[in-house]
Motif scaffolding. Structure first.
Motif, short mmCIF file in Angstrom:
data_model
loop_
_atom_site.label_atom_id
_atom_site.label_comp_id
_atom_site.label_asym_id
_atom_site.label_seq_id
_atom_site.Cartn_x
_atom_site.Cartn_y
_atom_site.Cartn_z
N GLU A 2 0.84 -1.20 0.00
CA GLU A 2 0.00 0.00 0.00
C GLU A 2 0.88 1.25 0.00
N ARG A 3 0.60 2.15 -0.94
CA ARG A 3 1.36 3.39 -1.01
C ARG A 3 0.50 4.56 -0.52
N ARG A 4 1.19 5.57 -0.02
CA ARG A 4 0.52 6.78 0.46
C ARG A 4 0.89 7.93 -0.47
N TRP A 5 -0.13 8.49 -1.11
CA TRP A 5 0.07 9.49 -2.15
C TRP A 5 -0.37 10.87 -1.68
N LEU A 6 0.37 11.88 -2.10
CA LEU A 6 -0.10 13.27 -2.05
C LEU A 6 -0.16 13.74 -3.49
N VAL A 7 -1.37 14.00 -3.98
CA VAL A 7 -1.58 14.37 -5.38
C VAL A 7 -2.23 15.74 -5.44
N THR A 8 -1.64 16.66 -6.16
CA THR A 8 -2.22 18.00 -6.26
C THR A 8 -3.09 18.11 -7.51
N GLY A 9 -4.07 19.01 -7.43
CA GLY A 9 -4.93 19.28 -8.59
C GLY A 9 -5.89 18.17 -8.90
N CYS A 10 -6.67 17.73 -7.90
CA CYS A 10 -7.56 16.57 -8.07
C CYS A 10 -9.02 16.93 -8.29
N SER A 11 -9.32 18.19 -8.49
CA SER A 11 -10.72 18.56 -8.67
C SER A 11 -11.28 18.07 -10.00
N SER A 12 -10.41 17.84 -10.99
CA SER A 12 -10.88 17.40 -12.30
C SER A 12 -9.70 16.82 -13.08
N GLY A 13 -9.99 16.36 -14.28
CA GLY A 13 -8.96 15.98 -15.24
C GLY A 13 -8.01 14.88 -14.79
N ALA A 33 -7.18 20.23 -3.70
CA ALA A 33 -7.87 21.13 -4.62
C ALA A 33 -7.94 22.49 -3.93
N ARG A 34 -8.01 23.53 -4.72
CA ARG A 34 -8.15 24.86 -4.12
C ARG A 34 -9.48 24.98 -3.39
N LYS A 35 -10.51 24.32 -3.93
CA LYS A 35 -11.82 24.30 -3.29
C LYS A 35 -12.15 22.85 -2.93
N PRO A 36 -11.96 22.47 -1.66
CA PRO A 36 -12.16 21.08 -1.27
C PRO A 36 -13.56 20.55 -1.55
N ALA A 37 -14.55 21.43 -1.68
CA ALA A 37 -15.90 20.97 -2.00
C ALA A 37 -15.93 20.19 -3.30
N ALA A 38 -14.98 20.50 -4.20
CA ALA A 38 -14.92 19.79 -5.48
C ALA A 38 -14.52 18.33 -5.31
N THR A 51 -8.47 11.30 1.08
CA THR A 51 -8.59 12.36 2.08
C THR A 51 -8.54 13.70 1.36
N PRO A 52 -9.54 14.56 1.52
CA PRO A 52 -9.50 15.86 0.85
C PRO A 52 -8.61 16.85 1.60
N VAL A 53 -7.87 17.63 0.83
CA VAL A 53 -6.96 18.62 1.42
C VAL A 53 -7.07 19.92 0.63
N ALA A 54 -7.27 21.02 1.33
CA ALA A 54 -7.31 22.33 0.67
C ALA A 54 -5.89 22.76 0.34
N LEU A 55 -5.68 23.19 -0.89
CA LEU A 55 -4.34 23.62 -1.27
C LEU A 55 -4.37 24.57 -2.45
N ASP A 56 -3.87 25.77 -2.22
CA ASP A 56 -3.55 26.72 -3.27
C ASP A 56 -2.03 26.76 -3.32
N LEU A 57 -1.45 26.29 -4.41
CA LEU A 57 0.00 26.16 -4.52
C LEU A 57 0.73 27.48 -4.31
N GLN A 62 -0.34 27.03 3.12
CA GLN A 62 -1.21 25.93 2.74
C GLN A 62 -0.40 24.73 2.27
N CYS A 63 0.72 24.97 1.62
CA CYS A 63 1.59 23.86 1.19
C CYS A 63 2.10 23.10 2.42
N GLU A 64 2.55 23.84 3.42
CA GLU A 64 3.05 23.21 4.64
C GLU A 64 1.93 22.42 5.33
N GLU A 65 0.74 23.01 5.38
CA GLU A 65 -0.38 22.35 6.03
C GLU A 65 -0.81 21.11 5.26
N ALA A 66 -0.74 21.16 3.92
CA ALA A 66 -1.13 20.00 3.11
C ALA A 66 -0.22 18.81 3.39
#
Length: 277
Positions: A2-13, A33-38, A51-57, A62-66
């Motif tokens: 099992e791997r643990r991933w941190l993936v940015t930009g997951c709201s779409s695409g 995602a910038r808007k976790p609701a997405a 796990t949803p994480v709010a992040l504006d690069l 926010q990067c540290e918190e993510a």
């Protein structure tokens, strides 16, 4: 495993498809995602896996918190995928300093910052994989996309340096270069605030092509991109730094390599001719 991933930009695409593919494979993902609701649909579909994480690069805090959230919720980070991005369309003369900085904050500074934040963890565990999602525009110049091209070229340069620095610590680095995929990139593509008629002829067709990407049946599916990334993460260490992905990717890059070889030969002939005078 099992791997643990941190993936940015997951709201779409591409990012969303990758988060789903990793969860389906039995891994756990901190999806940003910038808007976790997405991300609410993903969380409902994959409870305990995503796990949803709010992040504006652009926001260092926010990067540290993510990263902190990913470590707390997942127990660590094995794979960082710098996927989030945005595009700015405009000729070099049209793009302002502020617009350029904004583009580079997202495409270069943010990924650099996240790599810096996860590297102490990866070095301590003597393992980890940083995947930087570039583009064919990381090696091929596209008229009208100068700021984006600059950011992707720089990301690839940083990745190449990073690979040499961290290989001895058990950390892998891969640059993924997607070709054409049916995503919302083209419809979300921003334009420089001040466009000039002088560049209409050289850039209009390119912009039109980008605007229709999402509905182009000839382009790749985000799910195919996701499966390719899973394969390269599972692969044995020692693979190539740059991995083109997509049906059209290799043809474009092979043409770029031929053009580069021709340019080098022409430059050598020019310099040799100057030396004889």
């Amino acid at each position: 495993m099992e791997r643990r991933w941190l993936v940015t930009g997951c709201s779409s695409g591409l990012g969303r498809a990758l988060a789903v593919a990793a969860a389906r494979a039995g891994d756990r993902v901190a999806a940003t995602a910038r808007k976790p609701a997405a991300l609410e649909g993903l969380v409902r579909e994959w409870p305990g896996r995503i796990t949803p994480v709010a992040l504006d690069l652009r926001d260092a805090g926010q990067c540290e918190e993510a990263v902190r959230t990913a470590v707390e919720r997942l127990g660590g980070i094995d794979v960082l995928v710098n996927n989030a991005g945005s595009g700015l369309f405009g000729a070099v003369e049209e793009v302002t300093d502020e617009e350029l900085r904004e583009q580079l904050e997202v495409l270069l500074v943010g990924p650099w910052r996240l790599a810096r934040l996860v590297l102490p963890l990866m070095r301590a565990q003597r393992s980890g994989h940083i995947v930087n999602v570039s583009s064919l525009a990381g090696r091929v110049a596209v008229p009208g996309l100068g700021a984006y091209v600059t950011g992707k070229f720089a990301l690839e340069g940083m990745s190449q340096v990073l690979q040499g620095e961290v290989a001895g610590h058990g950390v892998r680095v891969t640059v993924v270069e997607p070709g054409g995929f049916a995503t919302g990139y083209g419809t979300a593509l921003a334009e420089a605030a001040h466009r000039l008629p002088a560049y209409q002829e050289s850039t209009a067709a390119m912009l039109g092509g980008f605007r229709t990407m999402a509905d182009n049946p000839g382009l790749g599916r985000p799910e195919d991109f996701a499966e390719a990334v899973l394969r390269l993460v599972r692969a044995e260490p020692g693979g190539p730094l740059r991995v083109p992905v997509g049906a059209d990717a290799f043809a474009w890059l092979e043409a770029a390599e031929r053009a580069a070889a021709e340019e080098l030969a022409a430059a050598r002939a020019l310099v040799a001719g100057d030396a004889q005078h």
